[in-house]
Design a protein around this motif. Structure first.
Motif, PDB file in Angstrom:
ATOM      1  N   THR A  95     -15.153  10.607  33.400  1.00  9.95           N
ATOM      2  CA  THR A  95     -15.353  11.250  34.704  1.00  9.95           C
ATOM      3  C   THR A  95     -14.309  12.320  34.986  1.00  9.95           C
ATOM      4  OG1 THR A  95     -14.053   9.484  35.752  1.00  9.95           O
ATOM      5  CG2 THR A  95     -16.456   9.200  35.687  1.00  9.95           C
ATOM      6  N   THR A  96     -13.301  12.415  34.139  1.00 12.74           N
ATOM      7  CA  THR A  96     -12.260  13.437  34.297  1.00 12.74           C
ATOM      8  C   THR A  96     -11.991  14.078  32.937  1.00 12.74           C
ATOM      9  OG1 THR A  96     -10.499  11.807  33.940  1.00 12.74           O
ATOM     10  CG2 THR A  96     -11.166  12.217  36.219  1.00 12.74           C
ATOM     11  N   GLY A  97     -11.286  15.196  32.978  1.00  8.54           N
ATOM     12  CA  GLY A  97     -10.895  15.849  31.743  1.00  8.54           C
ATOM     13  C   GLY A  97     -12.001  16.687  31.120  1.00  8.54           C
ATOM     14  N   LEU A  98     -11.715  17.153  29.915  1.00  5.15           N
ATOM     15  CA  LEU A  98     -12.625  18.058  29.224  1.00  5.15           C
ATOM     16  C   LEU A  98     -13.989  17.430  28.956  1.00  5.15           C
ATOM     17  CD1 LEU A  98     -13.192  20.693  27.669  1.00  5.15           C
ATOM     18  CD2 LEU A  98     -12.104  19.641  25.670  1.00  5.15           C
ATOM     19  N   ARG A 114     -12.380  12.912  18.558  1.00  9.64           N
ATOM     20  CA  ARG A 114     -11.190  12.693  19.380  1.00  9.64           C
ATOM     21  C   ARG A 114     -10.758  13.988  20.086  1.00  9.64           C
ATOM     22  NH1 ARG A 114     -12.820   8.897  16.390  1.00  9.64           N
ATOM     23  NH2 ARG A 114     -11.418   7.518  15.230  1.00  9.64           N
ATOM     24  N   LEU A 115     -11.723  14.714  20.609  1.00 10.22           N
ATOM     25  CA  LEU A 115     -11.412  15.985  21.269  1.00 10.22           C
ATOM     26  C   LEU A 115     -10.507  15.777  22.473  1.00 10.22           C
ATOM     27  CD1 LEU A 115     -12.067  19.008  21.029  1.00 10.22           C
ATOM     28  CD2 LEU A 115     -13.959  18.644  22.630  1.00 10.22           C
ATOM     29  N   ASP A 116     -10.611  14.599  23.089  1.00 11.11           N
ATOM     30  CA  ASP A 116      -9.783  14.304  24.257  1.00 11.11           C
ATOM     31  C   ASP A 116      -8.433  13.721  23.877  1.00 11.11           C
ATOM     32  OD1 ASP A 116     -11.152  12.097  23.223  1.00 11.11           O
ATOM     33  OD2 ASP A 116     -11.004  10.982  25.108  1.00 11.11           O
ATOM     34  N   LYS A 117      -8.166  13.549  22.587  1.00 14.86           N
ATOM     35  CA  LYS A 117      -6.879  13.014  22.115  1.00 14.86           C
ATOM     36  C   LYS A 117      -6.340  13.957  21.039  1.00 14.86           C
ATOM     37  CE  LYS A 117      -8.151   8.167  22.978  1.00 14.86           C
ATOM     38  NZ  LYS A 117      -9.497   8.430  23.503  1.00 14.86           N
ATOM     39  N   PRO A 118      -5.721  15.053  21.444  1.00 13.33           N
ATOM     40  CA  PRO A 118      -5.356  16.112  20.483  1.00 13.33           C
ATOM     41  C   PRO A 118      -4.122  15.824  19.639  1.00 13.33           C
ATOM     42  CG  PRO A 118      -4.636  16.720  22.680  1.00 13.33           C
ATOM     43  CD  PRO A 118      -5.385  15.425  22.832  1.00 13.33           C
ATOM     44  N   THR A 119      -3.446  14.697  19.861  1.00 16.83           N
ATOM     45  CA  THR A 119      -2.202  14.447  19.132  1.00 16.83           C
ATOM     46  C   THR A 119      -2.412  14.464  17.624  1.00 16.83           C
ATOM     47  OG1 THR A 119      -1.370  13.116  20.980  1.00 16.83           O
ATOM     48  CG2 THR A 119      -0.271  12.852  18.856  1.00 16.83           C
ATOM     49  N   GLY A 120      -3.506  13.892  17.150  1.00 20.54           N
ATOM     50  CA  GLY A 120      -3.785  13.904  15.718  1.00 20.54           C
ATOM     51  C   GLY A 120      -3.928  15.317  15.174  1.00 20.54           C
ATOM     52  N   THR A 121      -4.505  16.208  15.966  1.00 18.91           N
ATOM     53  CA  THR A 121      -4.612  17.610  15.555  1.00 18.91           C
ATOM     54  C   THR A 121      -3.236  18.242  15.438  1.00 18.91           C
ATOM     55  OG1 THR A 121      -6.777  17.814  16.621  1.00 18.91           O
ATOM     56  CG2 THR A 121      -5.595  19.854  16.158  1.00 18.91           C
ATOM     57  N   TYR A 122      -2.357  17.915  16.380  1.00 19.59           N
ATOM     58  CA  TYR A 122      -0.991  18.449  16.317  1.00 19.59           C
ATOM     59  C   TYR A 122      -0.271  17.961  15.065  1.00 19.59           C
ATOM     60  CZ  TYR A 122      -1.902  19.287  21.299  1.00 19.59           C
ATOM     61  OH  TYR A 122      -2.448  19.675  22.499  1.00 19.59           O
ATOM     62  N   TYR A 123      -0.425  16.670  14.759  1.00 26.80           N
ATOM     63  CA  TYR A 123       0.233  16.132  13.575  1.00 26.80           C
ATOM     64  C   TYR A 123      -0.293  16.788  12.296  1.00 26.80           C
ATOM     65  CZ  TYR A 123       2.926  12.296  15.683  1.00 26.80           C
ATOM     66  OH  TYR A 123       3.852  11.550  16.381  1.00 26.80           O
ATOM     67  N   LEU A 124      -1.553  17.167  12.273  1.00 32.32           N
ATOM     68  CA  LEU A 124      -2.119  17.841  11.113  1.00 32.32           C
ATOM     69  C   LEU A 124      -1.697  19.303  11.063  1.00 32.32           C
ATOM     70  CD1 LEU A 124      -3.984  17.424   8.672  1.00 32.32           C
ATOM     71  CD2 LEU A 124      -5.920  18.045  10.144  1.00 32.32           C
TER      72      LEU A 124
END
Length: 410
Positions: A95-98, A114-124
């Protein structure tokens, strides 16, 4: 009639009254009746009506509230009897966020990557950024700031797409395990929102998109990038056969530590210094990946044990902080070696190596491995703190070297 018979009759009447007034089931009434016969309604033993029920009483089939007393049940007009359940909460759409702004049919696929959890993208992405900044001064001529920024943007796009593909592949492999782990049971494939076939098609689309991004780099990158797909596909299997799947994840997520060199035209096969620097940087990132994913694994340690999933956290639960400290020392030592091989200066050693040492030391000291919430906080913020410190040192060193070379040309 005997005394016991009278007491049984009184208890039965009281049970009937409770059942009528409060809708309590017969098994629960039986427990009340047994207790009242032996305690509350036995004046010969000095028991007082209204005495609070003991702890053992509250394991009735209807789970009566522990704050309830017999006199309250009988004398109050307000019921305090509530059914409770240990059933896990059902899935609720965001109901909130992207994700809340996306069409409903898109949401499961956005959750899948995991579009709503970008930490994994940052680590990559961070290993790609590290190698780009470390390779920039080694390029001939020195890579311009604009080319460094453009290359970094392409790497971020690739990290976003390939991380999503990796998550989808992971969830396909784990579709029979995820429903048994509290943190993963509501993932799209596990809850049936995305079928395995659709997920497979979606994976293919992501891989083709990633290939399109890879083709934007010099053609040499194609030969360096494609072998990483082997690790992307096999990491989920590692959790079934070894307690050290984090090491396989490190080999996968750290691949970008190599890619920055060919992306800026630095030939690793002919440039010994660049090859050495890339090797040390890659090993440093593998150590970093194992470190942060060991903290991450502590969030699922109980569920993993029940589901038969292997992890380094399960294998070395009692020695975790010692292992984390050893990994941090290895990471910083290898990072230092990479800088020395690349001819880096004091800005790198103070900013990147020193910054990483401080942020890792604080995280290892303060993280509470028994708290899921605390592990998650440090997993997310530790990425930005340590990755940001290393990037800042590398970026500063690159700018200093650019300035010095321009000064020499003048």
């Amino acid at each position: 009639m005997s005394r016991n018979g009278i007491l049984s009759l009184l208890s039965g009447c009281r049970s009937a009254l409770l059942g009528t007034s409060y809708g309590i089931s017969r098994p629960a009434l039986r427990d009340v009746a047994i207790y009242t016969r032996t305690t509350t309604l036995n004046p010969l033993k000095g028991s007082e009506p209204g005495r609070t029920l003991p702890q053992r009483f509250f394991h009735t089939r209807d789970r009566l509230s522990q704050s309830t007393t017999v006199s309250h049940l009988l004398g109050s007009n307000t019921t305090n009897i509530q059914g409770s359940t240990n059933d896990p909460a059902p899935y609720t759409p965001p109901t909130t966020g992207l994700l809340s702004k996306l069409p409903p049919s898109w949401v499961p696929y956005a959750e899948l990557i995991r579009l709503d959890k970008p930490t994994g993208t940052y680590y990559l992405f961070f290993p790609c950024l590290f190698s780009t900044l470390l390779a920039a001064p080694l390029a001939i001529p020195t890579a311009s700031p604009l080319s460094v920024i453009g290359t970094s943007f392409l790497f971020f796009s690739g990290a976003l797409v390939m991380r999503g593909a990796g998550c989808t592949i992971n969830d396909l492999w784990d579709r029979n395990l995820d429903p048994h782990v509290s943190r993963t049971r509501l993932r799209p494939i596990a809850r049936g929102a995305v079928t395995p076939f659709n997920a497979l098609v979606f994976t293919g689309a992501q891989l083709f998109t990633g290939l399109g991004i890879l083709l934007q780099f010099p053609y040499q990158c194609l030969f360096y990038g494609i072998p990483s797909l082997l690790f992307v596909a096999t990491y989920p299997l590692a959790k079934r056969v070894t307690h050290y799947p984090q090491f396989v994840l490190g080999l996968t997520f750290s691949w970008g530590a190599i890619m920055g060199f060919p992306a800026l035209g630095v030939d690793l096969l002919s440039n010994h210094a660049a090859m050495t620097a890339a090797g040390f940087l890659y090993a440093s990132n593998v150590a970093w990946t194992v470190l942060y994913d060991m903290i991450y694994a502590h969030m699922d340690i109980k569920d993993d044990a029940k589901a038969g999933i292997k992890s380094i956290a399960l294998r070395h639960d009692e020695q975790t902080k010692k292992i984390l400290s050893g990994l941090a020392v290895a990471q910083i030592g290898l990072l230092t070696a990479a800088g020395m091989a690349a001819g880096a200066g004091p800005v790198f050693f103070v900013g990147s190596c020193g910054g990483a040492a401080v942020t890792l030391a604080v995280m290892i000291r303060r993280v509470n491995l028994k708290s899921v919430k605390d592990c998650w906080w440090w997993f997310v913020n530790g990425c930005l703190l340590t990755g940001g410190a290393i990037s800042a040192g590398l970026g500063g060193e690159y700018l200093v070297q650019c300035w010095q070379r321009k000064k020499e040309e003048v």
